[in-house]
Design a protein around this motif. Sequence first.
Motif, PDB file in Angstrom:
ATOM      1  N   CYS A 195       2.087   3.236  -3.105  1.00  0.00           N
ATOM      2  CA  CYS A 195       1.179   4.140  -3.816  1.00  0.00           C
ATOM      3  C   CYS A 195       0.557   5.192  -2.908  1.00  0.00           C
ATOM      4  O   CYS A 195       0.121   6.232  -3.384  1.00  0.00           O
ATOM      5  N   HIS A 196       0.466   4.897  -1.629  1.00  0.00           N
ATOM      6  CA  HIS A 196      -0.210   5.827  -0.719  1.00  0.00           C
ATOM      7  C   HIS A 196       0.762   6.399   0.293  1.00  0.00           C
ATOM      8  O   HIS A 196       1.506   5.643   0.929  1.00  0.00           O
TER       9      HIS A 196
ATOM     10  N   CYS B 276       0.846  -1.202   0.000  1.00  0.00           N
ATOM     11  CA  CYS B 276       0.000   0.000   0.000  1.00  0.00           C
ATOM     12  C   CYS B 276       0.883   1.255   0.000  1.00  0.00           C
ATOM     13  O   CYS B 276       0.588   2.238  -0.673  1.00  0.00           O
TER      14      CYS B 276
ATOM     15  N   MET C 233      -7.359   1.294  -8.651  1.00  0.00           N
ATOM     16  CA  MET C 233      -6.134   0.761  -8.055  1.00  0.00           C
ATOM     17  C   MET C 233      -5.563  -0.340  -8.924  1.00  0.00           C
ATOM     18  O   MET C 233      -4.372  -0.405  -9.156  1.00  0.00           O
TER      19      MET C 233
ATOM     20  N   HIS D 193     -12.623   2.225  -5.214  1.00  0.00           N
ATOM     21  CA  HIS D 193     -11.439   2.576  -5.973  1.00  0.00           C
ATOM     22  C   HIS D 193     -10.695   1.351  -6.466  1.00  0.00           C
ATOM     23  O   HIS D 193      -9.627   1.478  -7.046  1.00  0.00           O
TER      24      HIS D 193
END
Length: 391
Positions: free
Chosen positions: A48-49, A45, A85, A81
């Motif tokens: 990307c975040h 995660c 994603m 999302h």
Amino acid sequence: MAESRSAIAAIALFVTGLVAALPLAAQMGMGDPIRGQVLFASKGCVDCHAIRGAGGRIGPDLGRTAAKDSFFEIASGMWNHSVGMEEKIRELRRVRPVFEDTELRDLVAFVYFLNYFDEPGDAKTGKILFTEKHCVQCHRVEGEGGREGPSLESLPRGVSPLRIAQGLWNHGPEMVSSMRRRGLNVPQFRGAEIIDLFAYLRSQGQAREAREFQSAGDPGAGERLFAAKGCSRCHAVFGDEGEIGPDLGRMEFGGSVTQIAGRMWNHWPAMVEAMDMLEMRFPTFEEEELADLLAYVFVSRYAGTKGDPVRGREIYRAEGCAFCHGLDGEGTLGPPLEQVTPGSDSEEIIQRMWNHAPEMWGEMGEHQIEWPRFEAHQLADLLSFLRTAWE
Ligand code: HEC
Ligand code: HEC
Ligand code: HEC
Ligand code: HEC
């Protein structure tokens, strides 16, 4: 990826806070936020975040922008999302994360608790606010300021923000009447102002008490205080009745507990008026009471609305679930659900849905069914139906 390694290091700073969150999570039957933090890195995660600026920039910053008022809000965010994603994951040739055991539950608990603790405040901005909000007219700090109120240098250095908020609240009646005498309005706190202002006060305190660390409150004690202090006379938390004050479950917070204290303060005049109307005594707080109370307000929002299985059944039919899983969960193109979802909890069901999403996409593409997107309350309805369906 060097970037994601430093992001992991930055996120690890949350660990101190998260340890304090563990008993809260346990009391609420939530997942384990510390395991969630580890998963946030190991499931990719973090590539990307970002969390408050540290981490990838492909998806939204989950520390700042993403709405996470309840479990359903976070879960529906991920679900809605998931197509977007997935496109990014393919583009970057990554493996789509899937979850087992309690992994999704833990991850969601981690994301949820990101809001609990303050961002580091900016004492320089706080100093400016101290003047702008007229505090300086009545309070001394750094040897300057008025004398109508106590010197705020008498606070302990590094005092927890909620202790300052508690002092502000307790002294509200006196303070507000002296403000009104001077023709000043009750100061309002917007965004992160209260965090910056308190960062300044925390850096200027001179009292030589042992430095308190910002512990998380005790939501069990907080629940009792919510009744004992009279909050429940005016506020519900995800209740049904019409109340005098807003339902604290349904309002958008998107801030830390200190910011919740700030919002409570902002509504001071209206609350006091309502209390007068009910001939209530103005509640004050001692020791850790405000921290406990706000811990309760914060964690009790996690469970979200109960969800209505009747509306959930409509969603199940309208969104195409019934097309592939059968009107009564007997299964058609997709597997039967009748044995799978009843009696499971929401986290388990959404985890199964998440894991099977790629097969669903495949089938949905072929049958031109649009990817179903849910508002948090719709997801709550759907899951409550699936938990109890086919009886
Ligand atoms: C390859 C990149 C990528 C990975 C890996 C990834 N995400 Fe996302 N995520 C995105 C993108 C892009 C969006 C926004 C998609 C959109 O706008 O449709 C998003 C959106 C979200 C949202 C909704 C945010 C909001 O504003 O409501 C949540 C929650 C989320 N991701 C959580 C996760 C979690 C938890 C993981 C790890 C299991 C993860 N993501 C892994 C790219 C990614
Ligand atoms: C018009 C004068 C006035 C202004 C403006 C004012 N205060 Fe006060 N403040 C007081 C008085 C008077 C008290 C003590 C009230 C009492 O004794 O009950 C007080 C008490 C406090 C306390 C409690 C201190 C303790 O010992 O716990 C805090 C914290 C505080 N003020 C913060 C602030 C902040 C922050 C601002 C600006 C946003 C502010 N005050 C603006 C007059 C003022
Ligand atoms: C007598 C009724 C009453 C009592 C008691 C009361 N409140 Fe309120 N509260 C209100 C009203 C009315 C508002 C909304 C005021 C407004 O719209 O400006 C409010 C607003 C709030 C808000 C801000 C909501 C927002 O939109 O930002 C919070 C947080 C809050 N109350 C918490 C509490 C807590 C915690 C207690 C118990 C210590 C409590 N209240 C006791 C009536 C009350
Ligand atoms: C176009 C067909 C299709 C639609 C529409 C569809 N699904 Fe599925 N679903 C599938 C398929 C196919 C699988 C099995 C995937 C696999 O085996 O990995 C599946 C798997 C599942 C599972 C996991 C079952 C298990 O045993 O773990 C759940 C739960 C689920 N779907 C719920 C839903 C819900 C709720 C909806 C409506 C929002 C929905 N599905 C819409 C085709 C669909």
